[in-house]
Design a protein around this motif. Structure first.
Motif, short mmCIF file in Angstrom:
data_model
loop_
_atom_site.label_atom_id
_atom_site.label_comp_id
_atom_site.label_asym_id
_atom_site.label_seq_id
_atom_site.Cartn_x
_atom_site.Cartn_y
_atom_site.Cartn_z
N LEU A 46 -1.43 13.22 22.56
CA LEU A 46 -2.83 13.12 22.96
C LEU A 46 -3.50 14.48 23.09
O LEU A 46 -4.73 14.55 23.21
CB LEU A 46 -2.94 12.37 24.29
CG LEU A 46 -2.47 10.92 24.30
CD1 LEU A 46 -2.58 10.35 25.71
CD2 LEU A 46 -3.30 10.08 23.33
N LEU B 105 -12.15 14.87 19.42
CA LEU B 105 -12.63 14.12 20.58
C LEU B 105 -13.73 14.88 21.30
O LEU B 105 -14.77 14.31 21.67
CB LEU B 105 -11.46 13.84 21.53
CG LEU B 105 -11.74 13.03 22.80
CD1 LEU B 105 -10.56 12.13 23.14
CD2 LEU B 105 -12.04 13.95 23.98
N LEU C 183 -11.55 10.46 27.14
CA LEU C 183 -10.09 10.62 27.15
C LEU C 183 -9.41 9.52 27.92
O LEU C 183 -8.36 9.01 27.51
CB LEU C 183 -9.73 11.99 27.75
CG LEU C 183 -8.24 12.33 27.79
CD1 LEU C 183 -7.68 12.51 26.39
CD2 LEU C 183 -8.00 13.59 28.61
N THR D 86 -8.86 3.03 22.56
CA THR D 86 -9.01 3.72 23.84
C THR D 86 -7.78 4.58 24.10
O THR D 86 -6.68 4.28 23.61
CB THR D 86 -9.18 2.72 25.00
OG1 THR D 86 -7.93 2.00 25.17
CG2 THR D 86 -10.29 1.73 24.72
N ILE D 87 -7.97 5.63 24.87
CA ILE D 87 -6.84 6.51 25.19
C ILE D 87 -5.79 5.80 26.04
O ILE D 87 -4.60 5.91 25.77
CB ILE D 87 -7.33 7.79 25.87
CG1 ILE D 87 -8.27 8.57 24.94
CG2 ILE D 87 -6.15 8.68 26.27
CD1 ILE D 87 -7.65 8.97 23.62
N ARG E 34 -3.78 3.82 23.75
CA ARG E 34 -2.86 4.67 22.99
C ARG E 34 -1.68 5.11 23.85
O ARG E 34 -0.55 5.24 23.36
CB ARG E 34 -3.59 5.91 22.46
CG ARG E 34 -4.57 5.61 21.32
CD ARG E 34 -4.93 6.87 20.58
NE ARG E 34 -3.77 7.47 19.95
CZ ARG E 34 -3.75 8.71 19.44
NH1 ARG E 34 -4.83 9.47 19.51
NH2 ARG E 34 -2.67 9.18 18.88
#
Length: 397
Positions: free
Chosen positions: A107, A116, A155, A216-217, A220
């Motif tokens: 990430l 991002l 994030l 979406t983070i 993930r």
């Protein structure tokens, strides 16, 4: 188009250093001057800990996480664990820390965080440049808060703008401002407030995690193998530390560049941008000290360290001793990014912080190149906050 290369007559390294000192002293009126005056590389202070002001010894501590742990009594885990839980990089060591860091690393790949950040910041930076180019005064503290909040929102899977709620941000300040080096814990009332903040903060992230949406983070994070507890702990840590740290750093960097006269010079020589950011991090060192807990007996320099002793690593003082802010000399290059820590605990979010800072600085440099120099019309240092910062920094042409 302006291509000014000379330092403005009103600017000087001395002015930049004087304002940086004001910002640090406003945040920590007692501990900052006391820590600045620490003699030698090692000093044991009863009831406080061992102060380490030698770069080689600091790196020696950072490279021995099993002996000198980041968590334990007297370290930042006293602050974070009651709020965020046990499963957060900020308060972990050993194999558990290594495993969680491996899960989170994708990430924070530079390419991912760059994309991002650019997506989150583009419309806001366009507004910022238009305002400054037209001669408006912009408060870079409020603007930096908005910018870092938007990135954090994306994030962690929060709706855009949620973290930017001013009451939310002021509550973070009130809690962090109560923290002192001698006592890192929070009162019961502060803990209740902090936990309420976390419940509101992680609600959307929890939904995103449970849905498993890979867009979406948190979704993930689930794909990467993080448990819900780990994912929500990461969300809280990134939102609370990332938002406040960058809100503090970006205005201080721009103030340094304006006060020292370097902003128009960097605008005319963009190859100095990276060195400017590094020098800004060296001079400001947003986190004043790094704390470690001795798990076992050890020798550090001339001192025998007993189990249970606390080590206070004065990274900020080591960084400052390398000289005044100067992107051309770039003393920061020799310090191996000590402001981001070291060893297995080197800041995982460093690429994200650097990506955001580059984008903001580049936008301001474009304004200078196209419309002329910027100046500070008004400013005020924030008082008694954990991370030294400006309360207000009005910048205009």
């Amino acid at each position: 188009m302006s291509t000014v290369t000379d330092r403005p007559a009103s600017a000087s390294p001395r002015l930049a250093a004087r304002w940086e000192s004001k910002v640090q002293r406003a945040a920590h009126p007692l501990s900052y001057p006391a820590l600045q005056a620490v003699p030698g590389g090692l000093l044991r202070v009863p009831k406080l800990g061992i102060l380490v002001k030698d770069a080689q010894l600091v790196r020696e501590v950072l490279k021995q996480p099993e002996t000198f742990a980041k968590n334990g009594p007297g370290t930042s885990s006293d602050l974070w664990t009651p709020v965020l839980g046990e499963k957060v990089l900020l308060n972990m060591s050993g194999q558990d820390h290594a495993q969680l860091r491996r899960k989170l690393s994708p990430l924070f790949a530079p390419g991912f965080v760059e994309a991002l950040s650019r997506k989150a910041l583009a419309p806001h930076l366009a507004t910022l440049t238009q305002q400054l180019a037209s001669g408006q005064a912009v408060d870079l503290v409020q603007k930096s808060h908005l910018l870092s909040s938007e990135v954090i929102s994306q994030l962690v899977g929060l709706p855009a703008g949620q973290v930017h709620d001013d009451a939310f941000y002021q509550q973070i300040h009130r809690i962090s401002g109560s923290v002192r080096l001698r006592n890192l814990g929070l009162s019961e009332q502060q803990l209740r407030q902090a936990r309420e903040l976390m419940e509101g903060l992680t609600g959307a992230a929890k939904s995103a995690y449970q849905s498993g949406d890979p867009e979406t983070i948190p979704g993930r994070m689930r794909e990467l193998g993080l448990s819900e507890q780990e994912a929500l702990g990461a969300v809280g840590a990134f939102a609370l530390t990332g938002t406040e740290t960058l809100t503090a750093y970006i205005p201080r960097l721009i103030a340094l560049l304006i006060d020292s006269g370097w902003l128009p010079r960097v605008a005319a020589a963009r190859q100095l941008s990276e060195a400017s950011i590094a020098e800004g991090l060296r001079v400001t060192t947003p986190v004043l000290v790094m704390l470690r807990h001795a798990r076992s007996a050890a020798t550090l320099g001339r001192l025998r360290v007993a189990p249970g002793e606390r080590l206070i690593l004065l990274g900020f003082r080591i960084n400052q001793l390398s000289g005044t802010f100067d992107p051309q000399r770039n003393s920061a290059a020799e310090l191996k990014q000590l402001w981001f820590g070291g060893g297995v605990h080197f800041c995982l979010g460093a690429p994200l912080a650097m990506a955001q800072t580059r984008l903001v600085l580049d936008a301001l440099l474009n304004v200078v190149s196209e419309s002329g120099p910027l100046r500070i019309s008004s400013r005020q240092a924030a008082r008694r906050v954990l991370i030294p910062a400006y309360q207000r920094l009005l910048v205009t042409r």
